[in-house]
Structures are given as structure tokens and as C-alpha cells.
Design a protein around this motif. Structure first.
Motif, mmCIF file in Angstrom:
data_model
loop_
_atom_site.group_PDB
_atom_site.id
_atom_site.type_symbol
_atom_site.label_atom_id
_atom_site.label_comp_id
_atom_site.label_asym_id
_atom_site.label_seq_id
_atom_site.Cartn_x
_atom_site.Cartn_y
_atom_site.Cartn_z
ATOM 1 N N THR A 172 6.866 -1.218 1.543
ATOM 2 C CA THR A 172 8.291 -1.122 1.183
ATOM 3 C C THR A 172 8.786 0.311 0.975
ATOM 4 O O THR A 172 9.989 0.530 0.960
ATOM 5 C CB THR A 172 8.574 -1.903 -0.114
ATOM 6 O OG1 THR A 172 7.695 -1.427 -1.137
ATOM 7 C CG2 THR A 172 8.362 -3.388 0.086
ATOM 8 N N ASP A 173 7.896 1.269 0.730
ATOM 9 C CA ASP A 173 8.277 2.662 0.460
ATOM 10 C C ASP A 173 9.025 2.810 -0.873
ATOM 11 O O ASP A 173 8.444 3.239 -1.854
ATOM 12 C CB ASP A 173 9.112 3.244 1.619
ATOM 13 C CG ASP A 173 8.920 4.746 1.773
ATOM 14 O OD1 ASP A 173 8.038 5.301 1.100
ATOM 15 O OD2 ASP A 173 9.647 5.358 2.584
ATOM 16 N N ASP A 174 10.321 2.452 -0.888
ATOM 17 C CA ASP A 174 11.137 2.576 -2.106
ATOM 18 C C ASP A 174 11.985 1.316 -2.267
ATOM 19 O O ASP A 174 13.183 1.319 -1.974
ATOM 20 C CB ASP A 174 12.068 3.792 -1.980
ATOM 21 C CG ASP A 174 11.296 5.076 -1.737
ATOM 22 O OD1 ASP A 174 10.517 5.466 -2.611
ATOM 23 O OD2 ASP A 174 11.475 5.678 -0.661
ATOM 24 N N ILE A 210 -1.303 10.513 3.878
ATOM 25 C CA ILE A 210 -0.388 11.617 4.136
ATOM 26 C C ILE A 210 0.864 11.118 4.856
ATOM 27 O O ILE A 210 0.751 10.392 5.857
ATOM 28 C CB ILE A 210 -1.063 12.699 5.034
ATOM 29 C CG1 ILE A 210 -2.478 13.021 4.555
ATOM 30 C CG2 ILE A 210 -0.183 13.937 5.167
ATOM 31 C CD1 ILE A 210 -2.601 14.028 3.466
ATOM 32 N N HIS A 211 2.038 11.501 4.351
ATOM 33 C CA HIS A 211 3.288 11.222 5.066
ATOM 34 C C HIS A 211 3.315 12.095 6.318
ATOM 35 O O HIS A 211 3.159 13.310 6.227
ATOM 36 C CB HIS A 211 4.496 11.568 4.194
ATOM 37 C CG HIS A 211 4.789 10.552 3.132
ATOM 38 N ND1 HIS A 211 3.945 10.302 2.080
ATOM 39 C CD2 HIS A 211 5.851 9.725 2.970
ATOM 40 C CE1 HIS A 211 4.474 9.364 1.314
ATOM 41 N NE2 HIS A 211 5.636 8.990 1.827
ATOM 42 N N ILE A 212 3.539 11.471 7.461
ATOM 43 C CA ILE A 212 3.482 12.232 8.720
ATOM 44 C C ILE A 212 4.648 11.852 9.642
ATOM 45 O O ILE A 212 5.119 10.705 9.624
ATOM 46 C CB ILE A 212 2.112 11.984 9.428
ATOM 47 C CG1 ILE A 212 1.965 12.873 10.664
ATOM 48 C CG2 ILE A 212 1.917 10.518 9.788
ATOM 49 C CD1 ILE A 212 0.575 12.821 11.305
ATOM 50 N N LEU A 221 0.791 -1.236 0.000
ATOM 51 C CA LEU A 221 0.000 0.000 0.000
ATOM 52 C C LEU A 221 0.825 1.288 0.000
ATOM 53 O O LEU A 221 0.272 2.380 -0.148
ATOM 54 C CB LEU A 221 -0.967 0.013 1.203
ATOM 55 C CG LEU A 221 -1.992 -1.123 1.259
ATOM 56 C CD1 LEU A 221 -2.938 -0.933 2.421
ATOM 57 C CD2 LEU A 221 -2.767 -1.231 -0.052
ATOM 58 N N HIS A 222 2.132 1.183 0.202
ATOM 59 C CA HIS A 222 2.947 2.407 0.213
ATOM 60 C C HIS A 222 4.229 2.165 -0.594
ATOM 61 O O HIS A 222 5.240 1.717 -0.063
ATOM 62 C CB HIS A 222 3.277 2.800 1.660
ATOM 63 C CG HIS A 222 3.979 4.122 1.789
ATOM 64 N ND1 HIS A 222 3.613 5.074 2.725
ATOM 65 C CD2 HIS A 222 5.025 4.666 1.112
ATOM 66 C CE1 HIS A 222 4.402 6.137 2.622
ATOM 67 N NE2 HIS A 222 5.270 5.906 1.651
ATOM 68 N N ALA A 223 4.140 2.438 -1.899
ATOM 69 C CA ALA A 223 5.302 2.245 -2.770
ATOM 70 C C ALA A 223 5.362 3.400 -3.767
ATOM 71 O O ALA A 223 4.409 3.628 -4.513
ATOM 72 C CB ALA A 223 5.204 0.922 -3.511
ATOM 73 N N HIS A 224 6.456 4.145 -3.741
ATOM 74 C CA HIS A 224 6.647 5.223 -4.704
ATOM 75 C C HIS A 224 7.184 4.595 -5.989
ATOM 76 O O HIS A 224 8.239 3.957 -5.958
ATOM 77 C CB HIS A 224 7.650 6.253 -4.171
ATOM 78 C CG HIS A 224 7.197 6.901 -2.901
ATOM 79 N ND1 HIS A 224 6.494 8.096 -2.890
ATOM 80 C CD2 HIS A 224 7.309 6.520 -1.606
ATOM 81 C CE1 HIS A 224 6.218 8.412 -1.633
ATOM 82 N NE2 HIS A 224 6.704 7.477 -0.832
ATOM 83 N N LEU A 225 6.447 4.768 -7.073
ATOM 84 C CA LEU A 225 6.814 4.110 -8.327
ATOM 85 C C LEU A 225 8.283 4.346 -8.702
ATOM 86 O O LEU A 225 9.016 3.403 -8.987
ATOM 87 C CB LEU A 225 5.882 4.580 -9.453
ATOM 88 C CG LEU A 225 6.178 4.018 -10.846
ATOM 89 C CD1 LEU A 225 6.158 2.497 -10.851
ATOM 90 C CD2 LEU A 225 5.173 4.549 -11.853
ATOM 91 N N GLY A 266 1.146 7.714 6.566
ATOM 92 C CA GLY A 266 2.396 7.011 6.256
ATOM 93 C C GLY A 266 3.465 7.308 7.288
ATOM 94 O O GLY A 266 3.695 8.466 7.636
ATOM 95 N N HIS A 267 4.105 6.252 7.796
ATOM 96 C CA HIS A 267 5.263 6.308 8.710
ATOM 97 C C HIS A 267 4.947 6.663 10.165
ATOM 98 O O HIS A 267 5.028 5.823 11.028
ATOM 99 C CB HIS A 267 6.351 7.255 8.175
ATOM 100 C CG HIS A 267 6.782 6.940 6.791
ATOM 101 N ND1 HIS A 267 6.974 5.646 6.351
ATOM 102 C CD2 HIS A 267 7.066 7.735 5.715
ATOM 103 C CE1 HIS A 267 7.353 5.661 5.079
ATOM 104 N NE2 HIS A 267 7.407 6.915 4.670
ATOM 105 N N PHE A 268 4.683 7.939 10.470
ATOM 106 C CA PHE A 268 4.401 8.379 11.848
ATOM 107 C C PHE A 268 5.564 8.052 12.784
ATOM 108 O O PHE A 268 5.375 7.637 13.928
ATOM 109 C CB PHE A 268 3.102 7.694 12.330
ATOM 110 C CG PHE A 268 2.341 8.446 13.391
ATOM 111 C CD1 PHE A 268 2.369 9.834 13.462
ATOM 112 C CD2 PHE A 268 1.571 7.764 14.330
ATOM 113 C CE1 PHE A 268 1.647 10.518 14.434
ATOM 114 C CE2 PHE A 268 0.853 8.438 15.310
ATOM 115 C CZ PHE A 268 0.901 9.810 15.364
HETATM 116 ZN ZN LIG Z 1 6.861 7.296 1.257
#
Ligand SMILES: [Zn+2]
Length: 338
Positions: A276-278, A195-197, A16-20, A221-223
Motif C-alpha cells: 500500500t505504500d501510504d 531500496i526505493h528505486i 511489506l511496504h508501508a510507511h508508518l 520498492g516500486h521500480f
Molecule cells: Zn515507499
């Protein structure tokens, strides 16, 4: 191979959180870099990747992103990144993925951002049989309000495959307040938001957390950095969290996951996704991220299965929840989990 590690690889997964762009294979990244100066710069950034404090590490990641952005110069480049990203997720048994990207145009606007979106959506549709993938459009903290509004309009125009709006970019720039009107509009048209937080430990960042929680996005995202009060609010309001172990460890400057906030939220049965994020820039995949969590917090196979099952409820394309849960059910029967 370790039996549990093998289980993490085989189980159907949800990203759910992957920057292409961040999913780019490192070999592809190197090929796209045309000048020797850029190659040398990437070598240096790679070497300094895990050096310094949170600020230094974030700066490294963002410089890599801008280097990457400068070498993606046409639609073929982005098609290739999209194709390889989906292939990598498929071989890692990811069944549903939400990829996020900031729309962009090429050749001074001659190729508009709608073409950029369509190029990615075409690739996603080509792989539909093997992986269900959806797009989230990113608004960057450095953009103008006008650009952000354009992104919202683009999302509206492709509602079947664009499922949400993301807020990301260099967290040194505290601009959520400025973009709040766009996110309010997103809510009005029922477009999900993430939202990245809490990406930096400084006071301004912690203050901005309150504005973001006040807005109450669909997911956060993250927190990584937060106050007790903010933690309690997110728990109480049940705002789902996207946690990215490798990325979080890097930016929080932790040696391992033992001190990671996964534990706290997991124990509170909070809605969570491990992501995975990136994966390209961080050199990880979803199986390895889950395996780290399972090992550190001693989850059983059954608990991991249940964890991924609850994640399926957090996907933005609600029409696909049943699809994900069916795949998971089949897997549990085949592996005699219960
Ligand atoms: Zn991210």
C-alpha cells in the motif's frame, strides 16, 4: 458486494511496504494539525493531489510528509498512529506487516530516537495476538552519513523486532552512493535491506538505478522507471519487488493498471509483493490494491491465493514464514479453493 472483492478482503494478507506515518488516518492527521494555516495547506495539497506530472505529484506527497512530520511532536502521537495503523490492518485481514519509519527524537533530543523506536515496538507487541508486525528503519536520502550510521546501530540493538533497513525520501536527491557504506555494513550483519528505486523518469534517477541494482538489496520498492537492461538484470538476479498500485499510478501518471509493470514481472514468475505504500495519504488498503490487480489482470481466486503464498517467502522475518503459510492453508481449506 462483488464476490471477488469480498475474497480479496477475507484472504489473509501480507504487507511489506508501508510507511508508518503515511498510514495515518486522515481524521487523525487533521486533528494533529494545530494551526489553521496548516489546515488550509493540507486542503490545498489534497485538492492538488492528482494534478500535474510525476515531479509535481511527488512534490505534493513529500510536502504532505513534511507537514505530517511537523505535527507529530511527541511519543503519544506516534503511539496513536501505530495503534490505529495496526487496527486498520487487522480489520483488513492483514496477518503480517512490515512497517517502516525513520527514527526521530523529540524535544531537542531530550526524548531520544531509541524511545521513539521503543514506543512503536511496545504497540506492536500489544497487538501481537492479532497481527504479526515488524519494523524496518528508514534512512532518508537527505540525511548525513552519521545519522544513517546511528539508524543502523539502532536496528542492531533491537534485532528481534527490527528486521531491515530501508532507503527512501525525495528521489530528486541522488544519494545512494553516499550511503553505500552503511548498506554494506547492513549486509555484513545479515540485516535485510529494501531500496526505493526508479521513482522518477529523469536520467540521473535511471543512472542511480544501476548503483542500487549493483548493490543487490534484499528487496526493491516500486521500480517504476527503468531501462530494459535494468529490467533484465532484476529479473535475472531475482530481486523481489514491492509494487504499490495506487501510489505507482499516481507517480507514474497512469489512468489504470493496464500499463503497470506488474504484468511483465508476474508473467515472468518474478518474486512480487503488492503493497500500500501510504494507505492513509493514498486512501487505500491492501484489499483494494489486490482487487485492482485481480480485476485488471484477470487473476482467479486460486491465482491470487498462490500469489500471496509466494509473497510470504519474501518477508524479512524468516521465522514467521511458516506462520503466514499456515494461516493461508487454513483459509484455502475453509474456502474450498483446491
Ligand atoms: Zn515507499
Amino acid at each position: 458486494m462483488d464476490d471477488v472483492q469480498c475474497f480479496c478482503e477475507l484472504i489473509p494478507k501480507i504487507e511489506l511496504h508501508a510507511h508508518l506515518n503515511g498510514c495515518i488516518r486522515s481524521s487523525t492527521f487533521r486533528q494533529l494539525l494545530s494551526s489553521p494555516t496548516d489546515q488550509t495547506r493540507l486542503d490545498t495539497l489534497d485538492k492538488e493531489f492528482s494534478v500535474g506530472d510525476t515531479h509535481a505529484r511527488m512534490a505534493n506527497v513529500f510536502e504532505k510528509f513534511s507537514l505530517l512530520r511537523s505535527c507529530v511532536t511527541n511519543l503519544d502521537d506516534i503511539r496513536r498512529i501505530a495503534r490505529e495503523t495496526l487496527e486498520d490492518f487487522i480489520s483488513d485481514n492483514v496477518i503480517y506487516a512490515e512497517l517502516r519509519t525513520r527514527p526521530r527524537s523529540f524535544h531537542n533530543g531530550k526524548i531520544p530516537s531509541s524511545s521513539y523506536i521503543e514506543a512503536i515496538l511496545d504497540i506492536m507487541k500489544k497487538y501481537e495476538e492479532k497481527i504479526c508486525s515488524r519494523l524496518i528503519l528508514s534512512i532518508d536520502r537527505t540525511q548525513t552519513l552519521e545519522q544513517a550510521m546511528e539508524t543502523l546501530k539502532l536496528a542492531e540493538n533491537y534485532r528481534t523486532h527490527i528486521v531491515g533497513l530501508d532507503f527512501s525520501g525525495d528521489p530528486n536527491i541522488k544519494s545512494f552512493e553516499r550511503f553505500r557504506p552503511v548498506f554494506d555494513l547492513a549486509k555484513q550483519i545479515n540485516l535485510s535491506t529494501t531500496i526505493h528505486i526508479g521513482e522518477l523518469p529523469d536520467k540521473e534517477c535511471i543512472n542511480e538505478n544501476n548503483l542500487i541494482i549493483d548493490y543487490k538489496p534484499t528487496r526493491l520498492g516500486h521500480f517504476n522507471f527503468r531501462t530494459n537492461d535494468q529490467e533484465q538484470r532484476v529479473l535475472k538476479e531475482q530481486i523481489p519487488l514491492e509494487l504499490c498500485p495506487t501510489s505507482n499510478l499516481l507517480t507514474m501518471n497512469l489512468l489504470d493498471l493496464t500499463e503497470h509493470h506488474f504484468d511483465l514481472f508476474y508473467k515472468n514468475k518474478h518474486p512480487l509483493a503488492i503493497c500500500t505504500d501510504d494507505s492513509g495519504l493514498m486512501n487505500c488498503n491492501l484489499s483494494s490494491e489486490l482487487f485492482q490487480v485481480v480485476q485488471t489482470f484477470h487473476l482467479t481466486k486460486k491465482e491470487l491465493y498462490e500469489f500471496i503464498f509466494q509473497t510470504s517467502n519474501l518477508i524479512f522475518d524468516k521465522n514467521m514464514i511458516e506462520f503466514c503459510q499456515k494461516k493461508l492453508n487454513i483459509f484455502s481449506q475453509q474456502s474450498n479453493l483446491f
